[in-house]
Design an enzyme around this catalytic site. Structure first.
Site, mmCIF file in Angstrom:
data_model
loop_
_atom_site.group_PDB
_atom_site.id
_atom_site.type_symbol
_atom_site.label_atom_id
_atom_site.label_comp_id
_atom_site.label_asym_id
_atom_site.label_seq_id
_atom_site.Cartn_x
_atom_site.Cartn_y
_atom_site.Cartn_z
ATOM 1 N N ARG A 137 0.567 -0.841 0.097
ATOM 2 C CA ARG A 137 -0.068 -0.447 0.352
ATOM 3 C C ARG A 137 1.664 1.448 -0.037
ATOM 4 O O ARG A 137 2.132 1.450 -0.443
ATOM 5 C CB ARG A 137 -0.998 -0.013 1.386
ATOM 6 C CG ARG A 137 -0.693 0.386 2.570
ATOM 7 C CD ARG A 137 -1.113 0.437 3.656
ATOM 8 N NE ARG A 137 -0.888 1.361 4.624
ATOM 9 C CZ ARG A 137 -1.673 0.487 6.372
ATOM 10 N NH1 ARG A 137 -2.812 0.523 5.727
ATOM 11 N NH2 ARG A 137 -0.943 1.089 7.388
ATOM 12 N N ASN A 175 -5.760 8.085 3.114
ATOM 13 C CA ASN A 175 -5.932 7.550 4.268
ATOM 14 C C ASN A 175 -4.201 7.883 4.576
ATOM 15 O O ASN A 175 -3.325 7.483 4.154
ATOM 16 C CB ASN A 175 -5.491 5.363 4.183
ATOM 17 C CG ASN A 175 -5.597 5.687 5.586
ATOM 18 O OD1 ASN A 175 -5.770 5.888 6.835
ATOM 19 N ND2 ASN A 175 -4.656 4.389 5.838
ATOM 20 N N GLU A 176 -3.760 9.305 5.968
ATOM 21 C CA GLU A 176 -2.661 9.006 6.696
ATOM 22 C C GLU A 176 -1.738 9.565 5.419
ATOM 23 O O GLU A 176 -1.095 9.052 5.044
ATOM 24 C CB GLU A 176 -1.728 8.191 7.099
ATOM 25 C CG GLU A 176 -3.042 7.723 8.359
ATOM 26 C CD GLU A 176 -1.951 6.182 9.174
ATOM 27 O OE1 GLU A 176 -1.396 5.655 8.583
ATOM 28 O OE2 GLU A 176 -2.335 6.200 10.865
ATOM 29 N N GLU A 332 -8.189 6.805 14.135
ATOM 30 C CA GLU A 332 -7.112 5.930 14.879
ATOM 31 C C GLU A 332 -6.678 5.288 16.403
ATOM 32 O O GLU A 332 -5.378 6.543 15.827
ATOM 33 C CB GLU A 332 -6.773 4.958 14.118
ATOM 34 C CG GLU A 332 -6.766 5.030 12.933
ATOM 35 C CD GLU A 332 -6.249 4.413 11.649
ATOM 36 O OE1 GLU A 332 -5.021 3.791 11.846
ATOM 37 O OE2 GLU A 332 -6.390 4.704 9.923
ATOM 38 N N TRP A 340 3.801 -3.642 13.573
ATOM 39 C CA TRP A 340 5.328 -2.219 13.435
ATOM 40 C C TRP A 340 5.811 -2.183 13.944
ATOM 41 O O TRP A 340 6.732 -2.020 13.133
ATOM 42 C CB TRP A 340 3.829 -1.849 12.190
ATOM 43 C CG TRP A 340 2.949 -0.794 12.676
ATOM 44 C CD1 TRP A 340 1.950 -0.801 13.182
ATOM 45 C CD2 TRP A 340 3.456 0.151 13.845
ATOM 46 N NE1 TRP A 340 1.002 -0.229 13.599
ATOM 47 C CE2 TRP A 340 2.009 0.960 13.760
ATOM 48 C CE3 TRP A 340 4.864 0.553 13.777
ATOM 49 C CZ2 TRP A 340 1.924 1.808 14.952
ATOM 50 C CZ3 TRP A 340 4.448 1.922 14.811
ATOM 51 C CH2 TRP A 340 3.402 2.878 14.820
ATOM 52 N N GLU A 380 -1.501 -7.377 8.555
ATOM 53 C CA GLU A 380 -2.100 -6.833 9.860
ATOM 54 C C GLU A 380 -2.801 -7.895 10.971
ATOM 55 O O GLU A 380 -3.148 -7.478 11.690
ATOM 56 C CB GLU A 380 -2.509 -5.620 9.304
ATOM 57 C CG GLU A 380 -1.850 -4.579 9.643
ATOM 58 C CD GLU A 380 -2.369 -3.200 9.130
ATOM 59 O OE1 GLU A 380 -3.267 -2.976 8.667
ATOM 60 O OE2 GLU A 380 -1.621 -2.414 8.962
ATOM 61 N N LYS A 381 -2.050 -9.483 10.458
ATOM 62 C CA LYS A 381 -2.944 -10.005 11.003
ATOM 63 C C LYS A 381 -2.687 -10.104 12.936
ATOM 64 O O LYS A 381 -3.570 -10.802 13.704
ATOM 65 C CB LYS A 381 -2.784 -12.100 10.665
ATOM 66 C CG LYS A 381 -1.176 -11.659 10.278
ATOM 67 C CD LYS A 381 -1.624 -13.303 9.368
ATOM 68 C CE LYS A 381 0.037 -13.748 9.016
ATOM 69 N NZ LYS A 381 0.533 -12.781 8.356
HETATM 70 C C1 GLA Z 1 -1.951 3.111 10.404
HETATM 71 C C2 GLA Z 1 -3.410 2.893 9.589
HETATM 72 C C3 GLA Z 1 -4.062 1.869 9.500
HETATM 73 C C4 GLA Z 1 -3.849 0.850 10.046
HETATM 74 C C5 GLA Z 1 -2.694 0.804 11.398
HETATM 75 C C6 GLA Z 1 -1.790 0.418 12.194
HETATM 76 O O1 GLA Z 1 -2.666 4.557 11.121
HETATM 77 O O2 GLA Z 1 -3.593 4.108 8.915
HETATM 78 O O3 GLA Z 1 -4.655 1.724 8.035
HETATM 79 O O4 GLA Z 1 -2.050 0.631 9.361
HETATM 80 O O5 GLA Z 1 -1.872 2.098 10.904
HETATM 81 O O6 GLA Z 1 -1.703 0.018 13.150
#
Ligand code: GLA
Length: 691
Positions: A137, A175-176, A332, A340, A380-381
């Site tokens: 991504r 997203n971010e 979030e 991670w 991310e599992k």
């Molecule tokens: C970021 C992303 C999410 C996810 C989280 C995991 O903030 O926006 O999609 O990957 O990290 O901590």
């Protein structure tokens, strides 16, 4: 005594509230009653029978808002220009039936595989010339024409179909932005960079001057000679690197506004994008905030730090400052461990609630998680979720349900505001410039200084706003410059005006060194801050990695010292030893109705705290007479005058906290006797106060 001080603090705080004239009145999430609660719901990873179960669990958890579709582009547009709405139609319909609101995402953070096949030129090229593949991504090149056309199409199509869908309460762009990709060095980016420079400088001569191109013979004659600042033989022109950071930020803003405008053509619902305040170096959010209706933020703990709640508080204060003090969305955070980091430390019992209430104490009126149900597959599992792999018979799930209940009881807090009399200057331009190579010491680190100063204030329960150095500062009793390397003429004049008008400034070493083109102003350091600080620096005297110098006040400094020539300033403390022995180490300059302090070395812990106590005292900022170690204490004040005092106990001790005017506690529902609130170890309490 405590009562009087609290009263005095509240009244003066209210009267000194800063109003930014250029900032719009923000909107709030449509139709969400109370505090918004929920998370990213990546329902496409699950069969439909799980959706029914999820929705039942959402009701049990008290969820009223979920973010849908962040990674759904490949489902939504299976081939260029052909849309399949079946996933969105079904999930939005079910959520609507259940009365759960949707924060609908544009899925532009992951273009589908067909997009890359058709538009390989949209792939990102790194500084080292590596062309990035997909299968992961992160966005395409923000300057890619194909990508920009595609995001406009997707955002517009989504908004046309769902802009007035009853489940949809707000828009979540992308997203971010900037994470994990913020810069591109490909051909389209270079062309866009040249166009951006032309707009900024007008003529190639102006650019040559701004970039100091006489140095190392870098003069340009034509715009198309200019490249991106890719990896080169030695240090690349630093002014150019700074402009490339600004340009890259603007390109991301450009992508965001394309989506926003495409949506606004069909929908008048509020628009946000999730920031990473304090976490990403790519974005200058002061430039983003006015483009958005709602400010939202993602925050993940630095899990390996045992005092990570201080960093959380700082990110929350920064986000509130971007929101100009108005309520914001915690878009979030995690219920427990992330996946991670090197060591993904799980949150301990009660920690998630404390984290959530810290954000709320500092202005968040929406508490959301990544993610609702843990993924079974993919990268991310191992990330925690509201519904973990272990299901509902787990501590995490039970705490999520409890938090939902607590947030319902905290509904009255919604819309109330945090006030602060102390501001820390935060300028991404200065961070960008000071992060470059070949500076006087590798230990110079403005983020470390910002964190250190913030931590001292946190431990004193002093609430902090963050400001840009060009903002109206007149509402603050104290403004801190932790290490503002780059200062524009406009900001320098603003800081001087602030002090002249009665403000107290506290600046650290290596501030005011360059202007906005990364050029040293003519004359001694600290350039444009010489006047307000009343001194000049004859020579930088950085310290050895293991060296400490003694100050006359008893503290011990590291990293830095320098030879100071006092002009109108007075020495408050001197260096006792080290290369600057005998010279000034801490100074004060009285200007107009105010004063400016300057500290010429890095103090830490209690040594820094002692100086901050003096500066707070000089600025007339009361610190609470009663400080409980690691008890976080923040007040939100409603328009009615009613206040909500958040007491968050990060310690292992049980405390009894005096809260004058306390009526009741909202989480437990208990009445408060004799103005004393019991806050057991690890607990959080929100006390309703009338004064
Ligand atoms: C970021 C992303 C999410 C996810 C989280 C995991 O903030 O926006 O999609 O990957 O990290 O901590």
């Amino acid at each position: 005594m405590a009562i009087l001080m609290l009263r005095a603090c509240t009244v003066s705080t209210l009267s000194k509230q800063v109003k930014e004239s250029n900032v719009q009145q923000r909107r709030w999430i449509n139709g969400v009653e109370g505090i918004a609660y929920g998370g990213d719901y990546n329902a496409e990873q699950w069969p439909e029978q799980t959706w029914t179960e999820d929705i039942e669990l959402m009701k049990q958890m008290g969820v009223n808002l979920v973010t849908v579709g962040v990674f759904s582009w490949a489902l939504l547009e299976p081939a260029e220009g052909q849309f399949d709405f079946s996933f969105h139609d079904r999930i939005l319909g079910l959520l609507d039936d259940a009365g759960i609101g949707v924060d609908l995402a544009t899925p532009t953070v992951v273009p589908p595989a067909w997009f890359w096949k058709q538009h390989p030129e949209a792939r990102v090229v790194t500084k080292d010339g590596v062309t990035l593949g997909h299968g992961s991504r992160g966005m395409a090149s923000p300057s890619s024409a194909a990508y920009r056309e595609a995001i406009a199409r997707v955002a517009s199509t989504l908004a046309e179909r769902y802009g007035s869908h009853p489940a949809v309460r707000m828009w979540h762009l992308h997203n971010e932005y900037g994470v994990p990709i913020s810069e591109c060095y490909g051909d389209e980016s270079v062309a866009a960079f040249r166009a951006w420079l032309k707009t900024r400088y007008g003529t190639i001569d102006a650019l040559n001057t701004a970039w100091g191109n006489l140095f190392w013979g870098q003069l340009y004659r034509e715009w198309d000679e200019i490249d991106a600042p890719r990896r080169s033989g030695s240090v690349v022109n630093q002014s150019m690197q700074l402009d490339f950071s600004r340009f890259s930020n603007d390109q991301l803003i450009g992508c965001m506004t394309i989506e926003r405008d495409a949506i606004r053509a069909h929908s008048d619902l509020p628009v946000t994008t999730n920031f990473m305040a304090g976490e990403t170096d790519a974005t200058d959010y002061w430039k983003w905030r006015d483009e958005l209706d709602i400010i939202s933020n993602d925050h993940y703990l630095d899990a390996e730090r045992r005092d990570n709640y201080v960093g959380l508080a700082m990110a929350a204060d920064l986000t509130r400052s971007y929101a100009n003090g108005e309520p914001w969305v915690l878009m979030e955070h995690s219920t427990s461990a992330v996946n991670w980091r090197d060591r993904n430390i799980a949150k301990r019992p009660g920690e998630m609630q404390r984290n959530s209430l810290q954000h709320m104490a500092r202005g968040a009126d929406a508490i959301m998680f990544f993610q609702l149900r843990a993924s079974r597959f993919g990268a991310e599992k191992f990330h925690s979720a509201m519904i973990p792999q272990g299901g509902t018979d787990t501590r995490v799930y039970r705490e999520v349900v409890d938090l939902g209940g607590a947030l319902k009881r905290l509904t009255p807090v919604r819309g109330s505001r945090v006030r602060s009399r102390v501001a820390i200057v935060w300028d991404r331009n200065s961070f960008w410039a000071s992060g470059q190579e070949w500076h006087p010491s590798i230990d110079l680190d403005p983020r470390e200084r910002t964190n250190a100063m913030y931590a001292q204030l946190w431990h004193r329960n002093v609430t902090v706003d963050f400001v840009h150095p060009s903002h109206d500062l007149s509402g603050y009793a104290l403004v801190i410059l932790p290490q503002l390397y780059l200062v524009s003429g406009e900001s320098a004049a603003n800081l001087a005006r602030y002090v002249d008008g009665g403000g107290t400034l506290f600046a650290s070493y290596f501030s005011g060194i360059v202007d906005e083109t990364d050029t040293v102003p003519v004359g001694p350091y600290p350039g444009q801050l010489r006047g307000v600080l009343g001194l000049s620096v004859s020579e930088f005297l950085p310290l050895y990695a293991d060296q400490a110098v003694q100050l006359s006040g008893g503290g011990s400094g590291t990293i830095w010292s320098e030879e100071i020539k006092l002009d109108t300033a007075d020495a408050v403390q001197t260096f006792v030893d080290g290369p600057a022995a005998g010279g000034a180490a801490l100074t004060v300059n009285r200007v107009g109705a105010g004063r400016a302090y300057y500290l010429a070395t890095a103090l830490h812990g209690d040594d820094l705290g002692a100086v901050i106590d003096d500066v707070l005292g000089a600025a007339g900022v009361d610190t609470a007479s009663e400080v409980h170690r690691n008890l976080e204490r923040i007040t939100r004040v409603a328009d009615t005058g009613e206040a909500y005092e958040f007491l968050i106990n990060h310690s292992e001790l049980d405390y009894a906290v005096a809260v004058p005017g306390a009526i009741d506690e909202l989480i437990t529902g208990e009445a408060i006797a004799a103005g004393t609130v019991p806050v057991p170890a690890g607990a959080a309490r929100v006390v309703r106060v009338v004064r």
